[in-house]
Design a protein around this motif. Structure first.
Motif, PDB file in Angstrom:
ATOM      1  N   SER A   3       0.841  -1.191   0.000  1.00  0.00           N
ATOM      2  CA  SER A   3       0.000   0.000   0.000  1.00  0.00           C
ATOM      3  C   SER A   3       0.872   1.234   0.000  1.00  0.00           C
ATOM      4  O   SER A   3       1.877   1.305   0.695  1.00  0.00           O
ATOM      5  N   PRO A 202      -3.646  -3.935   6.239  1.00  0.00           N
ATOM      6  CA  PRO A 202      -4.144  -3.380   4.982  1.00  0.00           C
ATOM      7  C   PRO A 202      -4.502  -1.907   5.141  1.00  0.00           C
ATOM      8  O   PRO A 202      -5.125  -1.509   6.133  1.00  0.00           O
ATOM      9  N   MET A 236      -8.064  -9.086   2.447  1.00  0.00           N
ATOM     10  CA  MET A 236      -7.264  -7.926   2.860  1.00  0.00           C
ATOM     11  C   MET A 236      -6.758  -7.145   1.650  1.00  0.00           C
ATOM     12  O   MET A 236      -6.362  -7.714   0.635  1.00  0.00           O
ATOM     13  N   ALA A 240      -1.172  -5.444   3.239  1.00  0.00           N
ATOM     14  CA  ALA A 240      -1.122  -6.757   3.893  1.00  0.00           C
ATOM     15  C   ALA A 240       0.042  -7.598   3.400  1.00  0.00           C
ATOM     16  O   ALA A 240       0.367  -8.620   4.026  1.00  0.00           O
TER      17      ALA A 240
END
Length: 295
Positions: A3, A202, A236, A240
């Protein structure tokens, strides 16, 4: 399933701050003392919070749930910066080592290959925060002094051997395993279906990376012509990646046995994740782990 500050599930590429060296079947990058100090200064609480402030985050998970209680032993967030790409985060887990300073994550959290112009994407500001929860850092922030992946790992386009080890500096004289604990790790053969607890951070609208999230589902063993992997219906989102897949997990003690880490997810058109997979440990990943004490 990384992310970044610009996308919850992105096809970002990441790699090393300097050209890595290959030795003994692994690709190793050492981080200078100056760069480690810069990493600690970079990750202010405000900068960390910004990762979860993007309006384009993935929708909240429905299968995965926020973890209730203390973060299990050795689990935490791994933060890095990519050029190009910006700040981002993954998940990592402390594993037993002679020096008590090694954690395991996904290979693609540290190795991203090249940009479209065939330039290496640089990685900097790598730090690990075990026990991270709602902005709190109960065990401190540990700078990454070195990281490595197997020479058999071909980068983010590859799904086999998608694992990496990170070696961490002590904080105020304390090794990460002494203060945060660790999870057992095993390379033993397993049945084709394993009751599994998956943990991760996440960066979705459910927790925005600020809280640990979990799935407790059966994982099934799959294989194709290129590699073998474990698969579940866990949903997720990005962030993650690198999170532990644990068997024989005891929620009361927070301890289990690591047999894979989150590698990839299938994303639906609405931005939700349909399923997660984790590469099955290979002999070269086992050798990587066994040599991690030399980092």
């Amino acid at each position: 399933m990384r992310s970044s500050a610009t996308a919850a599930v992105a096809a970002l590429v990441v790699t090393v701050a300097a050209v890595p060296a290959t030795a003994a079947g692994e690709v190793v990058t050492e981080v200078s003392a100056a760069d480690r100090a810069a990493a600690l200064s970079h990750w202010t609480p405000e900068r960390i919070a910004q990762l979860g402030a993007d309006d384009r985050l993935a929708p909240a998970e429905t299968t995965a749930k926020k973890w209730d209680g203390q973060v299990p032993s050795g689990v935490g967030r791994l933060f890095v910066t990519f050029e190009p790409g910006g700040d981002m985060s993954c998940t990592a887990t402390v594993v037993p080592s002679p020096g008590k300073d090694v954690a395991l994550t996904a290979g693609h959290c540290l190795n991203g290959g090249f940009t479209r112009e065939d330039d290496r994407v640089k990685t900097s500001n790598a730090v690990f925060v075990p026990g991270y929860a709602d902005g709190k850092q109960p065990h401190g922030m540990f700078p990454v002094r070195a990281f490595a992946w197997s020479a058999q790992y071909d980068g983010p386009s590859s799904s086999g051997s998608d694992d990496a080890v990170i070696a961490l500096d002590p904080v105020e004289g304390h090794h990460v395993e002494d203060v945060a604990g660790s999870q057992r790790i095993s390379f033993d053969p397993l049945p084709s279906t394993v009751d599994t607890t998956i943990l991760g951070y996440p960066v979705s609208r459910l927790a925005r990376g600020e809280s640990l999230v979990s799935c407790a589902l059966p994982a099934t063993y799959q294989t194709n012509s290129a590699y073998s992997y474990w698969q579940t219906n866990c949903d997720m989102a990005g962030g993650a990646s690198g999170g532990p897949w644990l068997r024989d997990f005891d929620p009361a003690t927070g301890d289990g046995t690591l047999f894979s880490v989150t590698s990839k997810g299938t994303m639906r058109e609405d931005g939700t994740t349909a399923d997660l997979s984790g590469a099955a440990f290979t002999d070269d990943v086992r050798a990587l782990y066994e040599r991690s004490a030399t980092l």
